[in-house]
Design a protein around this motif. Structure first.
Motif, mmCIF file in Angstrom:
data_model
loop_
_atom_site.group_PDB
_atom_site.id
_atom_site.type_symbol
_atom_site.label_atom_id
_atom_site.label_comp_id
_atom_site.label_asym_id
_atom_site.label_seq_id
_atom_site.Cartn_x
_atom_site.Cartn_y
_atom_site.Cartn_z
ATOM 1 N N VAL A 1 0.440 -5.718 -0.439
ATOM 2 C CA VAL A 1 1.468 -6.685 -0.028
ATOM 3 C C VAL A 1 2.860 -6.083 -0.203
ATOM 4 O O VAL A 1 3.729 -6.242 0.665
ATOM 5 C CB VAL A 1 1.323 -7.998 -0.828
ATOM 6 C CG1 VAL A 1 2.483 -8.914 -0.552
ATOM 7 C CG2 VAL A 1 0.032 -8.682 -0.460
ATOM 8 N N ALA A 2 3.064 -5.353 -1.309
ATOM 9 C CA ALA A 2 4.381 -4.752 -1.536
ATOM 10 C C ALA A 2 4.721 -3.779 -0.416
ATOM 11 O O ALA A 2 5.832 -3.812 0.140
ATOM 12 C CB ALA A 2 4.390 -4.037 -2.887
ATOM 13 N N ALA A 3 3.746 -2.937 -0.050
ATOM 14 C CA ALA A 3 4.006 -1.966 1.006
ATOM 15 C C ALA A 3 4.297 -2.672 2.326
ATOM 16 O O ALA A 3 5.142 -2.237 3.106
ATOM 17 C CB ALA A 3 2.820 -1.015 1.154
ATOM 18 N N ALA A 4 3.604 -3.795 2.567
ATOM 19 C CA ALA A 4 3.823 -4.514 3.825
ATOM 20 C C ALA A 4 5.206 -5.150 3.847
ATOM 21 O O ALA A 4 5.864 -5.189 4.889
ATOM 22 C CB ALA A 4 2.747 -5.581 4.006
ATOM 23 N N LEU A 5 5.659 -5.647 2.688
ATOM 24 C CA LEU A 5 6.946 -6.347 2.668
ATOM 25 C C LEU A 5 8.119 -5.374 2.717
ATOM 26 O O LEU A 5 9.165 -5.680 3.297
ATOM 27 C CB LEU A 5 7.054 -7.208 1.405
ATOM 28 C CG LEU A 5 6.160 -8.434 1.363
ATOM 29 C CD1 LEU A 5 6.405 -9.205 0.090
ATOM 30 C CD2 LEU A 5 6.443 -9.335 2.559
ATOM 31 N N LEU B 1 6.312 4.714 3.784
ATOM 32 C CA LEU B 1 5.549 3.594 3.229
ATOM 33 C C LEU B 1 4.079 3.605 3.639
ATOM 34 O O LEU B 1 3.260 2.985 2.973
ATOM 35 C CB LEU B 1 6.180 2.266 3.655
ATOM 36 C CG LEU B 1 7.444 1.903 2.896
ATOM 37 C CD1 LEU B 1 8.066 0.674 3.487
ATOM 38 C CD2 LEU B 1 7.132 1.677 1.438
ATOM 39 N N THR B 2 3.732 4.315 4.731
ATOM 40 C CA THR B 2 2.340 4.258 5.197
ATOM 41 C C THR B 2 1.345 4.777 4.163
ATOM 42 O O THR B 2 0.284 4.175 4.011
ATOM 43 C CB THR B 2 2.145 4.995 6.524
ATOM 44 O OG1 THR B 2 2.822 6.220 6.465
ATOM 45 C CG2 THR B 2 2.619 4.183 7.678
ATOM 46 N N PRO B 3 1.624 5.878 3.429
ATOM 47 C CA PRO B 3 0.635 6.309 2.447
ATOM 48 C C PRO B 3 0.339 5.246 1.393
ATOM 49 O O PRO B 3 -0.766 5.225 0.840
ATOM 50 C CB PRO B 3 1.242 7.554 1.805
ATOM 51 C CG PRO B 3 2.464 7.860 2.508
ATOM 52 C CD PRO B 3 2.678 6.884 3.583
ATOM 53 N N PHE B 4 1.301 4.361 1.125
ATOM 54 C CA PHE B 4 1.047 3.354 0.098
ATOM 55 C C PHE B 4 0.022 2.339 0.579
ATOM 56 O O PHE B 4 -0.835 1.904 -0.187
ATOM 57 C CB PHE B 4 2.351 2.675 -0.319
ATOM 58 C CG PHE B 4 3.204 3.570 -1.151
ATOM 59 C CD1 PHE B 4 2.981 3.673 -2.504
ATOM 60 C CD2 PHE B 4 4.182 4.342 -0.579
ATOM 61 C CE1 PHE B 4 3.726 4.518 -3.285
ATOM 62 C CE2 PHE B 4 4.945 5.193 -1.342
ATOM 63 C CZ PHE B 4 4.714 5.281 -2.703
ATOM 64 N N THR B 5 0.097 1.976 1.856
ATOM 65 C CA THR B 5 -0.946 1.115 2.420
ATOM 66 C C THR B 5 -2.295 1.799 2.305
ATOM 67 O O THR B 5 -3.289 1.191 1.901
ATOM 68 C CB THR B 5 -0.632 0.816 3.895
ATOM 69 O OG1 THR B 5 0.711 0.406 3.998
ATOM 70 C CG2 THR B 5 -1.539 -0.252 4.429
ATOM 71 N N LEU B 6 -2.312 3.085 2.645
ATOM 72 C CA LEU B 6 -3.554 3.852 2.569
ATOM 73 C C LEU B 6 -4.081 3.843 1.141
ATOM 74 O O LEU B 6 -5.272 3.629 0.902
ATOM 75 C CB LEU B 6 -3.286 5.275 3.039
ATOM 76 C CG LEU B 6 -4.466 6.224 2.961
ATOM 77 C CD1 LEU B 6 -5.552 5.767 3.886
ATOM 78 C CD2 LEU B 6 -4.042 7.619 3.304
ATOM 79 N N PHE B 7 -3.178 4.045 0.178
ATOM 80 C CA PHE B 7 -3.642 4.107 -1.203
ATOM 81 C C PHE B 7 -4.121 2.760 -1.708
ATOM 82 O O PHE B 7 -5.016 2.697 -2.547
ATOM 83 C CB PHE B 7 -2.575 4.703 -2.110
ATOM 84 C CG PHE B 7 -2.831 6.148 -2.353
ATOM 85 C CD1 PHE B 7 -3.796 6.527 -3.252
ATOM 86 C CD2 PHE B 7 -2.181 7.116 -1.631
ATOM 87 C CE1 PHE B 7 -4.086 7.856 -3.442
ATOM 88 C CE2 PHE B 7 -2.456 8.433 -1.811
ATOM 89 C CZ PHE B 7 -3.416 8.816 -2.718
#
Lengths: 167, 375
Positions: free
Chosen positions: B88-92, B119-125
Motif C-alpha cells: 500500500v505504501a508503494a502504491a500511495l 518505486l516499482t521494486p518495492f511493489t515487487l518486494f
C-alpha cells in the motif's frame, strides 16, 4: 550546536540504518537478511536526500533495491529451497569475519587519511542533474571513462551470455 | 508553520484520493467486466446500495474490515504482516509526484519520473515478502512468476520511457507535460504502445496475469491473506492500475493539458483524470476480453520483441530527433513528421521481420507435420 530538522533527521535515519545493518548481519534467515539489507539501502538513500542529491538517492534505490536485492532473491530462489527453513551456513563465518574486519579497518584508515573538503566542490544551485549529465559525456569531462565503463558492462553481458548459452 | 500545515493537508489529500478513487474504480471494473461477459454485475444488494449499486464497494469494504485476519501456522509473522503495508505504501507514494495541474502537484522533485521508476521494486518486494512468508506452494509459484515477469518487463518500460525524457530534456513530470505541444503518443506511437504493454505487465493485468492467475494458483502471492490484509492487496492493485494509467496519460497523452485549460486552470485535473480513466478502461477491457498468456510466452514476448524493439526505437529516434533539430526543426511540432516517419520505418521493418520469422516457423511446423508421410 543547535539541533535543526536536518540534524535530528540525520541522527534518526543514521541510527535506524545502523540498527538495520546490525540486524541484517545477525539475522539467522537469509531472506530476513535480504529484507534488512533493503532497509539499509533505503536508509542510505534517505541520507542522500538529506544531502540534497535526490538523483543519487534514486540511483541508490534503483540499483541496489531494484537490481542487487532482486538478484539476491533470484539467487536464493533458484539455488537453496525458497521455502526451506534452513538457516544460513555457519561454516564460512570466520573467513567472513576476517574479510569484513579488514575492509572495515581499511575504510576507517582511508576516511581518517583523506583530507576531506569542508566546502562543497560545486556551488549549490549548479549542483543539479544537467551538470552531472554534461560532465559525464563532455570531452573535457569524463566521456572516456564513462564509455569505457559501458564497454566493460557490455563485455560482461556478452560473457554472461556465452557462459549461460545452451550447447 | 503555514508550510507544515500545507504539507499535512497535501499528504491527507494524497492519502484520501487514491483510496476513494479505488472504491469507485473497483465498482467501474466490476461493471465493465460484467457487461463484457453479458452479466449485470453488481446491481442491488438492498435498497441502500444506491442506483446501479454504486455503494456496493463501500459495503464490501465495511464487510472486509470486520473479517477475521488469519495468519497461517507456518508463516513468518513479521514479514507476513509487513507485506500488505509495503504494497500500500508503494502504491500511495506514486501519487506524490503526479501532476494534476500546472501548480497542483504534491511535489516536483528534480528526478521526477525516475522517482516513479524507483518505486516499482518495492511493489515487487512486497509480492516476494507475501509469497515467501506465506509458506504456501501457490503463493511461492505466484512469486516466482511475479519476479520473472516484473523484472523483465521493467526493461522495455524504462527504455520506452527514455524517449519522452529525451524529447523533453528533463526528468520532471511537470516539464514533461509542458513539453507536450503535441501529446507524445502522436509523435511516438510505437514507444507509447511498448510502454502501455509493459505497464500492463507491471501492474499484472490480463493478458499478463500470471502472478495471481486465479484459475491455476488460487490468488498467487496473496493466497494466504484474509480480511483486510487481502483488502490491502486488492486496493493497492487498483490504486496501482489507476496511478499507472495516470502516469501513462502524463507521459504520452499530454497530462493535464487540454482545451481551455489556460483560461480555467481548474480543468487540469479534470483532463488528466479523464485521460487516465480512459487508459484504465482499456486495462479493464483487456481484463474482460483477453486470454491469459502462458509465462514462457510472456517472457518470450518481452525478450524477443518488446526489448529489442524498444532499443531500436531509442537509437533511431535519438538520431532522427538530432538530425531534424540540426536541419532547423526546433519545435516539437516541426519535428513531429520526422519522428512519425521514423516510427513508421521501424514499424514496417519490425512487421517484416515478424512475418519472416512467422513464415519460417510455419515452414518448420509443416515440415514436422508431413515428415511421417514422407518416409
Amino acid at each position: 550546536m543547535t539541533l535543526g530538522f536536518g540534524q535530528i533527521a540525520f541522527l534518526v535515519i543514521a541510527a535506524l540504518t545502523v540498527a538495520a545493518a546490525l540486524a541484517m548481519v545477525l539475522a539467522r534467515h537469509i531472506f530476513h537478511a535480504i529484507l534488512l539489507m533493503i532497509a539499509v539501502f533505503v536508509g542510505v538513500a534517505a541520507l542522500y536526500v538529506l544531502l540534497g542529491v535526490s538523483f543519487m538517492a534514486g540511483m541508490q534505490l534503483f540499483i541496489y533495491v531494484g537490481g542487487v536485492s532482486v538478484l539476491a532473491v533470484l539467487a536464493i530462489m533458484v539455488t537453496r529451497g525458497f521455502m526451506g527453513d534452513r538457516p544460513r551456513p555457519a561454516r564460512s563465518t570466520y573467513g567472513a569475519a576476517v574479510v569484513a574486519a579488514s575492509v572495515f579497518g581499511g575504510l576507517t584508515w582511508l576516511i581518517l587519511q583523506v583530507p576531506w573538503p569542508s566546502e562543497p566542490l560545486v556551488p549549490a544551485p549548479q549542483n543539479d542533474l544537467a551538470v552531472l549529465g554534461q560532465v559525464l559525456v563532455s570531452r573535457a569531462g569524463y566521456a572516456v571513462p564513462f564509455e569505457l565503463a559501458s564497454l566493460l558492462l557490455f563485455v560482461v553481458l556478452l560473457g554472461a551470455l556465452y557462459i549461460a548459452r545452451e550447447r | 508553520m503555514e508550510i507544515y500545515l500545507r504539507y499535512i493537508l497535501n499528504s491527507l489529500i494524497l492519502l484520501i484520493i487514491p483510496f476513494a478513487s479505488a472504491l469507485i474504480l473497483i465498482w467501474v471494473a466490476r461493471k465493465v467486466i460484467a457487461r463484457i461477459q453479458d452479466r449485470l454485475g453488481p446491481n442491488s444488494s438492498g435498497s441502500w446500495a444506491g442506483p446501479y449499486a454504486i455503494f456496493q464497494t463501500l459495503a464490501d469494504a465495511v464487510k472486509i474490515l470486520t473479517k477475521e485476519l488469519i495468519i497461517p501456522e507456518g508463516a513468518d509473522r513479521v514479514v507476513f504482516l509487513a507485506a500488505p503495508a509495503v504494497v500500500v505504501a508503494a502504491a500511495l507514494l506514486v501519487w506524490l509526484v503526479i501532476p494534476f495541474g500546472p501548480t497542483l502537484q504534491g511535489m516536483d522533485p528534480d528526478i521526477g519520473i525516475f522517482y516513479v521508476v524507483v518505486l516499482t521494486p518495492f511493489t515487487l518486494f512486497s509480492m516476494i515478502m507475501a509469497g515467501w512468508s506465506s509458506r504456501n506452494k501457490y503463493a511461492s509459484l505466484g512469486t516466482f512468476r511475479a519476479v520473472a515477469q516484473m523484472v523483465s518487463y521493467e526493461i522495455p518500460q524504462f527504455l520506452s520511457l527514455l524517449l519522452p525524457i529525451m524529447l523533453t530534456g528533463s526528468l520532471s513530470l511537470q516539464r514533461l507535460v509542458l513539453a507536450q505541444q503535441l501529446p507524445f503518443a502522436l509523435v511516438l506511437p510505437i514507444p507509447a504502445l511498448i510502454y502501455f504493454l509493459a505497464m500492463t505487465a507491471e501492474v499484472g493485468r490480463l493478458p499478463f496475469e500470471q502472478a495471481e492467475a486465479d484459475a491455476e494458483i488460487v490468488a498467487g502471492y496473496f493466497t494466504e491473506y484474509s480480511g483486510m490484509m487481502f483488502g490491502a492487496f486488492y486496493l493497492a492493485e487498483f490504486i496501482n492500475n489507476f496511478s499507472a494509467s495516470l502516469i501513462f496519460a502524463t507521459l504520452f497523452l499530454g497530462g493535464w493539458r487540454g482545451p481551455w485549460v489556460e483560461q480555467v486552470p481548474a480543468l487540469g485535473p479534470v483532463w488528466l483524470v479523464l485521460k487516465g480513466f480512459l487508459v484504465f478502461l482499456v486495462l479493464m477491457l483487456f481484463w474482460g476480453a483477453m486470454p491469459r498468456l502462458r509465462i514462457d510466452h510472456i517472457l518470450n514476448f518481452n525478450w524477443k520483441l518488446l526489448t529489442p524493439l524498444a532499443l531500436a526505437m531509442l537509437i533511431v529516434i535519438a538520431w532522427v530527433n538530432r538530425l531534424a533539430f540540426d536541419l532547423g526543426a526546433t519545435t516539437l511540432a516541426a519535428r513531429a513528421p520526422w519522428l512519425l516517419l521514423a516510427n513508421l520505418g521501424v514499424g514496417i521493418v519490425t512487421w517484416g521481420i515478424l512475418r519472416l520469422v512467422d513464415r519460417r516457423a510455419k515452414r518448420r511446423r509443416d515440415a514436422q507435420r508431413f515428415e511421417p508421410f514422407l518416409e
